[in-house]
Scaffold this motif. Structure first.
Motif, PDB file in Angstrom:
ATOM      1  N   SER A 129       0.798  -1.128   0.151  1.00  0.00           N
ATOM      2  CA  SER A 129       0.022  -0.201   0.075  1.00  0.00           C
ATOM      3  C   SER A 129       0.836   1.122   0.053  1.00  0.00           C
ATOM      4  CB  SER A 129      -0.979   0.104   1.222  1.00  0.00           C
ATOM      5  OG  SER A 129      -1.885  -1.075   1.073  1.00  0.00           O
ATOM      6  N   LEU A 154       0.920   3.788  -3.062  1.00  0.00           N
ATOM      7  CA  LEU A 154       0.469   5.376  -2.709  1.00  0.00           C
ATOM      8  C   LEU A 154       1.700   6.157  -3.033  1.00  0.00           C
ATOM      9  CD1 LEU A 154      -1.236   7.320  -1.316  1.00  0.00           C
ATOM     10  CD2 LEU A 154      -0.005   6.934   0.780  1.00  0.00           C
ATOM     11  N   SER A 168       1.621   6.553  -6.809  1.00  0.00           N
ATOM     12  CA  SER A 168       0.466   7.424  -7.501  1.00  0.00           C
ATOM     13  C   SER A 168       0.845   8.885  -7.189  1.00  0.00           C
ATOM     14  CB  SER A 168      -0.614   6.723  -6.765  1.00  0.00           C
ATOM     15  OG  SER A 168      -1.799   7.719  -7.014  1.00  0.00           O
ATOM     16  N   GLN A 169       1.279   9.042  -6.083  1.00  0.00           N
ATOM     17  CA  GLN A 169       1.524  10.484  -5.717  1.00  0.00           C
ATOM     18  C   GLN A 169       2.504  11.117  -6.633  1.00  0.00           C
ATOM     19  OE1 GLN A 169      -0.684  12.252  -3.898  1.00  0.00           O
ATOM     20  NE2 GLN A 169      -1.655  10.449  -3.727  1.00  0.00           N
ATOM     21  N   SER A 199      -6.734   4.632  -7.561  1.00  0.00           N
ATOM     22  CA  SER A 199      -6.684   4.543  -6.276  1.00  0.00           C
ATOM     23  C   SER A 199      -5.717   3.714  -5.907  1.00  0.00           C
ATOM     24  CB  SER A 199      -7.910   4.296  -5.333  1.00  0.00           C
ATOM     25  OG  SER A 199      -8.206   2.984  -5.702  1.00  0.00           O
ATOM     26  N   VAL A 200      -5.244   3.771  -4.734  1.00  0.00           N
ATOM     27  CA  VAL A 200      -4.006   2.957  -4.232  1.00  0.00           C
ATOM     28  C   VAL A 200      -4.469   1.536  -4.032  1.00  0.00           C
ATOM     29  CG1 VAL A 200      -2.665   2.425  -2.331  1.00  0.00           C
ATOM     30  CG2 VAL A 200      -2.833   4.677  -2.944  1.00  0.00           C
TER      31      VAL A 200
END
Length: 108
Positions: free
Chosen positions: A8, A12, A15-16, A57-58
């Motif tokens: 996760s 994350l 993605s960021q 989304s993550v």
């Protein structure tokens, strides 16, 4: 559970960072300067598809990675069992050939 948290965190971060690069540089400039040719061909010069890809989304990234992991583990298990059965089959075949050869020698 630790693997779930680790994955996760990784997804994350990915993605960021992807969103930050696309917003900071603008998707047009980043697309032209930094995207490898294979990635461009995969998306077909569709910049909206790239933005949608980074905005997942993550949890979507995590589920996708876990599904890929399950497929890899399944294939690895199938290969391992196939090789085991092949070795056992070859061993039985050679034992059968030896017994046939031994019975032919004893009848002489």
């Amino acid at each position: 559970m630790a693997l779930f948290v680790f994955n996760s965190g990784i997804f994350l971060w990915l993605s960021q960072k992807g969103l930050a690069i696309s917003h900071e540089l603008g998707i047009q400039q980043a697309w032209e300067n930094y995207a490898p040719e294979g990635v461009r061909q995969f998306f077909g010069d569709n910049k909206e598809a790239v933005q949608a890809f980074f905005s997942h989304s993550v949890i979507t990234w995590l589920i996708g990675s876990m599904m890929i992991l399950l497929v890899i583990r399944f294939v690895k298990g199938v290969i391992k069992w196939s090789l085991l059965l092949l070795v056992i089959g070859i061993g039985l075949f050679l034992a059968y050939q030896y017994s046939q050869m031994a019975s032919n020698i004893s009848t002489i």
